[in-house]
Design a protein around this motif. Sequence first.
Motif, mmCIF file in Angstrom:
data_model
loop_
_atom_site.group_PDB
_atom_site.id
_atom_site.type_symbol
_atom_site.label_atom_id
_atom_site.label_comp_id
_atom_site.label_asym_id
_atom_site.label_seq_id
_atom_site.Cartn_x
_atom_site.Cartn_y
_atom_site.Cartn_z
ATOM 1 N N VAL A 215 50.870 70.609 123.427
ATOM 2 C CA VAL A 215 49.687 70.784 122.578
ATOM 3 C C VAL A 215 48.450 70.740 123.469
ATOM 4 O O VAL A 215 48.390 69.936 124.401
ATOM 5 C CB VAL A 215 49.585 69.676 121.509
ATOM 6 C CG1 VAL A 215 48.408 69.941 120.570
ATOM 7 C CG2 VAL A 215 50.873 69.563 120.709
ATOM 8 N N VAL A 216 47.481 71.591 123.170
ATOM 9 C CA VAL A 216 46.232 71.636 123.930
ATOM 10 C C VAL A 216 45.058 71.622 122.953
ATOM 11 O O VAL A 216 45.100 72.290 121.912
ATOM 12 C CB VAL A 216 46.152 72.909 124.805
ATOM 13 C CG1 VAL A 216 44.770 73.052 125.439
ATOM 14 C CG2 VAL A 216 47.229 72.889 125.877
ATOM 15 N N LEU A 388 54.821 83.262 111.702
ATOM 16 C CA LEU A 388 54.047 84.498 111.730
ATOM 17 C C LEU A 388 53.899 85.026 113.156
ATOM 18 O O LEU A 388 53.987 86.236 113.387
ATOM 19 C CB LEU A 388 52.672 84.267 111.100
ATOM 20 C CG LEU A 388 51.775 85.493 110.978
ATOM 21 C CD1 LEU A 388 52.466 86.611 110.210
ATOM 22 C CD2 LEU A 388 50.453 85.122 110.301
ATOM 23 N N ALA A 389 53.708 84.147 114.117
ATOM 24 C CA ALA A 389 53.633 84.576 115.519
ATOM 25 C C ALA A 389 54.940 85.225 115.946
ATOM 26 O O ALA A 389 54.956 86.233 116.666
ATOM 27 C CB ALA A 389 53.300 83.392 116.413
ATOM 28 N N GLY A 390 56.060 84.678 115.484
ATOM 29 C CA GLY A 390 57.356 85.252 115.825
ATOM 30 C C GLY A 390 57.576 86.616 115.201
ATOM 31 O O GLY A 390 58.156 87.508 115.817
ATOM 32 N N LEU A 391 57.103 86.796 113.972
ATOM 33 C CA LEU A 391 57.286 88.068 113.283
ATOM 34 C C LEU A 391 56.421 89.179 113.860
ATOM 35 O O LEU A 391 56.798 90.354 113.810
ATOM 36 C CB LEU A 391 56.951 87.896 111.797
ATOM 37 C CG LEU A 391 57.945 87.111 110.941
ATOM 38 C CD1 LEU A 391 57.344 86.779 109.588
ATOM 39 C CD2 LEU A 391 59.235 87.893 110.766
ATOM 40 N N THR A 392 55.265 88.835 114.409
ATOM 41 C CA THR A 392 54.302 89.850 114.838
ATOM 42 C C THR A 392 54.144 89.939 116.353
ATOM 43 O O THR A 392 53.563 90.916 116.848
ATOM 44 C CB THR A 392 52.917 89.556 114.237
ATOM 45 O OG1 THR A 392 52.470 88.267 114.706
ATOM 46 C CG2 THR A 392 52.976 89.554 112.717
ATOM 47 N N GLY A 393 54.600 88.941 117.082
ATOM 48 C CA GLY A 393 54.347 88.913 118.514
ATOM 49 C C GLY A 393 52.902 88.645 118.848
ATOM 50 O O GLY A 393 52.480 88.773 120.007
ATOM 51 N N ALA A 394 52.092 88.285 117.849
ATOM 52 C CA ALA A 394 50.656 88.069 118.029
ATOM 53 C C ALA A 394 50.361 86.581 118.143
ATOM 54 O O ALA A 394 51.174 85.723 117.775
ATOM 55 C CB ALA A 394 49.887 88.654 116.844
ATOM 56 N N GLY A 410 54.234 79.332 124.824
ATOM 57 C CA GLY A 410 53.170 78.471 125.330
ATOM 58 C C GLY A 410 52.833 77.367 124.351
ATOM 59 O O GLY A 410 53.391 77.268 123.253
ATOM 60 N N PRO A 411 51.886 76.491 124.740
ATOM 61 C CA PRO A 411 51.549 75.345 123.897
ATOM 62 C C PRO A 411 50.807 75.738 122.633
ATOM 63 O O PRO A 411 50.206 76.815 122.544
ATOM 64 C CB PRO A 411 50.649 74.502 124.816
ATOM 65 C CG PRO A 411 50.059 75.488 125.768
ATOM 66 C CD PRO A 411 51.124 76.522 125.995
ATOM 67 N N GLU A 447 43.055 81.470 124.293
ATOM 68 C CA GLU A 447 41.812 80.870 124.783
ATOM 69 C C GLU A 447 40.631 81.276 123.918
ATOM 70 O O GLU A 447 39.781 80.445 123.578
ATOM 71 C CB GLU A 447 41.551 81.296 126.224
ATOM 72 C CG GLU A 447 42.408 80.610 127.267
ATOM 73 C CD GLU A 447 42.040 81.040 128.667
ATOM 74 O OE1 GLU A 447 42.306 80.265 129.604
ATOM 75 O OE2 GLU A 447 41.492 82.147 128.839
ATOM 76 N N ALA A 448 40.560 82.554 123.582
ATOM 77 C CA ALA A 448 39.453 83.037 122.756
ATOM 78 C C ALA A 448 39.437 82.338 121.407
ATOM 79 O O ALA A 448 38.378 81.918 120.910
ATOM 80 C CB ALA A 448 39.561 84.548 122.575
ATOM 81 N N ALA A 449 40.597 82.201 120.803
ATOM 82 C CA ALA A 449 40.675 81.581 119.478
ATOM 83 C C ALA A 449 40.289 80.109 119.529
ATOM 84 O O ALA A 449 39.526 79.627 118.683
ATOM 85 C CB ALA A 449 42.092 81.746 118.926
ATOM 86 N N SER A 450 40.801 79.378 120.506
ATOM 87 C CA SER A 450 40.509 77.944 120.600
ATOM 88 C C SER A 450 39.046 77.694 120.903
ATOM 89 O O SER A 450 38.406 76.827 120.289
ATOM 90 C CB SER A 450 41.378 77.307 121.693
ATOM 91 O OG SER A 450 42.744 77.494 121.419
#
Length: 488
Positions: A215-216, A388-394, A410-411, A447-450
């Motif tokens: 976690v970060v 959702l990340a797994g379904l979209t690769g996003a 990644g974390p 990084e952009a999102a965080s």
Amino acid sequence: MITGYSVETVRAAEAALPELLESGELMQRAARGVARIAAGRMRERGARRVCALVGPGNNGADTLFAIARLAKRGFETAAVCVDTSASQVQTEAADLARARGVRLLDDGPEALTAISRAEVVLDGITGIGGRPGLPPFARPWVDAIRDRTWVISVDTPSGQPVEGGDALAEAVFADETVTFGAPKPVHLLPPTEAACGVLTVIDIGLDLTDATPAVVRVTPDDVPLLWPTPGPDDDKYSRGVLGVVAGGEQYTGAAMLTTTAAVTAGAGMVRYVGTPTPTALVRAAVPEAVVGEGRVQAWVVGPGLETTASDDAARAQLDVARAALASDLPVLVDAGGLDLVTGPRAAPTLLTPHAGECARLITRLRGRSTELTREEVEGSPLEHARMLAGLTGATVLLKGATTLVVAPDGPVHVQDDAPAWLATAGSGDVLAGLAGVLLAGGLDPAEAASLAALVHGRAAHDANPGGPVRALDVAHALGATVARLLTA
């Protein structure tokens, strides 16, 4: 940057210090830290009576050594123990505690009375090796704690899932948690973070320099390191041109909020594509924005986008949105744009749904007849963001009281920077414009999102400290907030 580590990683770091581990020095460092924090809290509260809840593991031994130190400081101490013969170190800790005047109590009425009389309770029932849920012997102990008693959990709140997950009602909810070496997922992820209360990390000498975090959390100190600050040789094109496809004849304000945020946050240029009414608003309110298509470094697609509109202008706008998604450029997809997501795309992609949008998108992509609900996503936000990340690769930024940012690998990034007042219409449009600037500036989606979530929350505080805040005020505050964070 605050980093949290898995139990496996922490165990490995402990094992890398065999002399300190085998001699008991790591345990003594932990106990000293707990005793120091507890003594300070008791002095603040004018408390004299402290009771330790001691499970059979090493965490119980940590707690016994800590209560022995508190007895030496003159506090009235008791320890409720399940089995102090469970290990040699437990026996040694119990002998020391007894010698220093700690009342050691077995399970029974006297133990429950001591717990109910305590002004401070040390929770050492289970540690990082514990399974979710309280062991049966401890349930009456926890039930005996009074509401006004200050509960300090040793390492983790007993019974809560250490690696993160749903917060369990039949577990400890601490006012404060003292953990060792580094935070664990339970301390940083929703909803278990709320069960930890105030978090203090005690340095016991673990070396996690080369370890991969689970976690970060980005902090204000990270902003100068991460923010794409222009240099003397930069121009508006090299700083990052952001394309925005947002707003429609029904949701006209989204276009103005997104473009205002992008311009205020420091985009080199913003190109806006929309239908007539929001285009007129953008021309009037954001004269820096350029209307129409052109070369960009990243796209924001979706705030206020009406995917079912059928007039010529709306169809032309949707054509641009679909072309952006089909391109090899980074794209942030929000709100109405999520309806255009059909699966993975090769280029960097950031999805920014709230819980209801996440539920609808997962349901559609899985092709299931049983509809996932907003309530299910809110109850297990990390599980569904990962899904959702797994379904979209996003990379998925799941909005909520605590913001989760989950990439396919990644974390997990987690941010908790915004006031509750930010739960207001239009705040997501502002976040989209801000995060889009960072994508155009070259940051990767996580990084952009965080970073955007951090600055968005801080700007909301700055816009009207302690009170209601409108989304447009947050957008206008972004420039000053960024400047403050860069120069602090």
